[in-house]
Write an enzyme that holds these catalytic residues in place. Structure first.
Site, mmCIF file in Angstrom:
data_model
loop_
_atom_site.group_PDB
_atom_site.id
_atom_site.type_symbol
_atom_site.label_atom_id
_atom_site.label_comp_id
_atom_site.label_asym_id
_atom_site.label_seq_id
_atom_site.Cartn_x
_atom_site.Cartn_y
_atom_site.Cartn_z
ATOM 1 N N HIS A 121 -5.928 12.259 -10.359
ATOM 2 C CA HIS A 121 -6.484 11.870 -9.056
ATOM 3 C C HIS A 121 -5.435 11.118 -8.250
ATOM 4 C CE1 HIS A 121 -10.782 12.724 -10.027
ATOM 5 N NE2 HIS A 121 -10.393 12.456 -11.260
ATOM 6 N N HIS A 136 -6.090 17.262 -14.611
ATOM 7 C CA HIS A 136 -5.774 16.849 -13.241
ATOM 8 C C HIS A 136 -5.457 15.365 -13.196
ATOM 9 C CE1 HIS A 136 -10.096 16.077 -13.712
ATOM 10 N NE2 HIS A 136 -9.912 15.056 -12.898
ATOM 11 N N ARG A 162 -13.461 20.452 -16.794
ATOM 12 C CA ARG A 162 -12.520 20.219 -15.690
ATOM 13 C C ARG A 162 -11.112 20.587 -16.149
ATOM 14 N NH1 ARG A 162 -12.424 17.270 -11.516
ATOM 15 N NH2 ARG A 162 -11.451 19.159 -10.768
#
Lengths: 197, 240
Positions: B161, B159, B156
């Site tokens: 959330h 990032h 991934r």
């Protein structure tokens, strides 16, 4: 009118619990003692497997059918302190539950009345956008005239009806959510933004 | 304002399909029936107020909110921006919740078994309310990328959330913020499930040197535009 481009949604993923449920916001009413019904259900996927890493949120009016929100401008008495929002994680067996009150009927389009219902939203790993559905109460006479239920294909309406039972003096409404396949729960495209897809 | 554009939204461009085969978890979870159109009623244009529980200023500082008295390890950064309705109105006093991996790409979560160190001084969770003009501001550390098992050698991109309420339940948004220049973007099926490059780009924060604070933290700007009717803001502190 200015029209800003929307921020796209992304999956909630599997690691949300500490942030979104760290304080255990399962109970919808502000005072647990005020709860008069329990809503419980199981979330299952298209393979029939329980979904143990999802989050379910509900939004509802109080017992008088009043929303705790400035957009509900009606002069209707409200349940003091009732919020109407709840959030629960599914457990290892895919189960979720809420303690709340049964909402009253609320206004619908064109002067019609909507049957008592909750807005239900499902978030999970593997869901790239929220899934929105509604919980209605089986046996409510008003269901037959509900403007939203009437738009749902007749053979699928029962997926939105919570079934009443009694458990040790508690009124329980069972509302299972099936993401895919046989008896798939009806999900809504609110405001047409997804064009039904 | 970076997000203002006079272009009508094309839903096909913004919303990922529920079934996106490259993201394997969608296979058994995507609905197979078409969605049923629902014209928003009072039930959809209302929604929960500012908070689900009390928010304190400390909640917005992920570098110290573990409460250990020691700062989290990592590249300190400020993430700030505005929450706006699609009509351009600021969404004031709305709850913004964030969660993220630590600098090594590890979450404190029983299901995260990535062989990377935990940071005892980093919880990876934060929250704040927007101010009256829709501004939120978080202090955190830059999360690391991490592997997952979607496909061979899957990673991934870094990032954070985000979960945002907005003015109504119709505007409820859960999304992820990414960082500019990450080579993993092109390889990530979750990011690429968003159909258009223009929409994907709106999930990438902008480095903003005006936000960067000298000898303290780098600054990133991430604005969030939610769906729904014009905001009907709660008075701060009321509602919940």
């Amino acid at each position: 009118m200015t029209h800003l481009r929307l921020t796209p949604p992304q999956t909630v993923g599997p690691f949300f619990h500490d942030c979104l449920l760290g304080r255990g916001a399962r109970v919808v009413v502000s005072q647990p003692a005020e709860a008069t019904i329990r809503i419980e259900g199981t979330l299952v996927d298209g393979a029939g497997q329980s979904v143990d890493d999802a989050m379910v949120e509900v939004w509802q009016a109080d017992s008088h059918g009043r929303y705790h929100h400035p957009a509900d401008t009606r002069d209707v008495p409200d349940d003091n302190g009732f919020i109407g929002y709840g959030r629960a994680a599914t457990d290892e067996a895919g189960r979720f539950w809420f303690s709340t009150v049964k909402p009253g009927p609320v206004p619908g389009p064109d002067g019609r009345t909507q049957a008592p219902h909750l807005v239900v939203q499902v978030f999970a790993r593997g869901l790239l956008d929220v899934l929105t559905t509604r919980l209605y109460f089986a046996g409510e006479v008003a269901n037959d005239e509900d403007p939203v239920l009437q738009t749902v294909p007749r053979e699928r309406r029962d997926t939105l009806l919570a079934q009443e039972s009694h458990d040790d003096g508690e009124v329980v409404y069972r509302f299972d959510i099936v993401l895919q396949g046989e008896h798939e729960t009806v999900f809504f495209d609110v405001g047409g933004r997804r064009r039904g897809r | 304002m970076s997000v203002i554009a006079a272009i009508e939204d094309d839903p096909d461009e913004v919303f990922p399909p529920y079934l996106y085969e490259a993201y394997r978890s969608t296979l058994a979870r995507a609905p197979s029936q078409p969605l049923v159109d629902l014209i928003p009623t009072l039930s959809e244009i209302t929604g929960p107020g500012p908070a689900v529980s009390a928010v304190t200023p400390q909640d917005a500082d992920l570098t110290t909110n573990s409460g250990t008295g020691h700062p989290a390890i990592g590249e300190r950064m400020i993430v700030t921006g505005r929450v706006l309705g699609s009509g351009g109105d600021a969404v004031g006093h709305t709850l913004v919740e964030v969660w993220q991996a630590n600098a090594a790409g590890r979450y404190i979560h029983r299901d995260d078994q990535h062989h990377a160190p935990l940071d005892p001084n980093f919880l990876g969770i934060g929250r704040c309310l927007t101010d009256g003009n829709g501004w939120y501001r978080l202090l955190t550390i830059r999360p690391g990328p991490y592997p997952w098992r979607n496909h061979p050698n899957a990673w991934r991109p870094a990032h954070i959330h985000f979960s945002v309420f907005g003015p109504s339940i119709q505007s409820r948004l859960v999304t992820q913020m990414y960082f500019p220049g990450d080579p993993l973007h092109a390889l990530d099926p979750i990011f690429n499930a968003i159909p258009s490059a223009a929409a994907r780009s709106r999930l990438i924060a902008e480095y903003d040197h005006d936000i960067t604070e000298e000898e303290w933290a780098l600054g990133y700007r991430f604005d969030i535009v939610v769906d729904g009717p014009a905001a009907t803001p709660f008075d701060n502190g009321h509602g919940l």
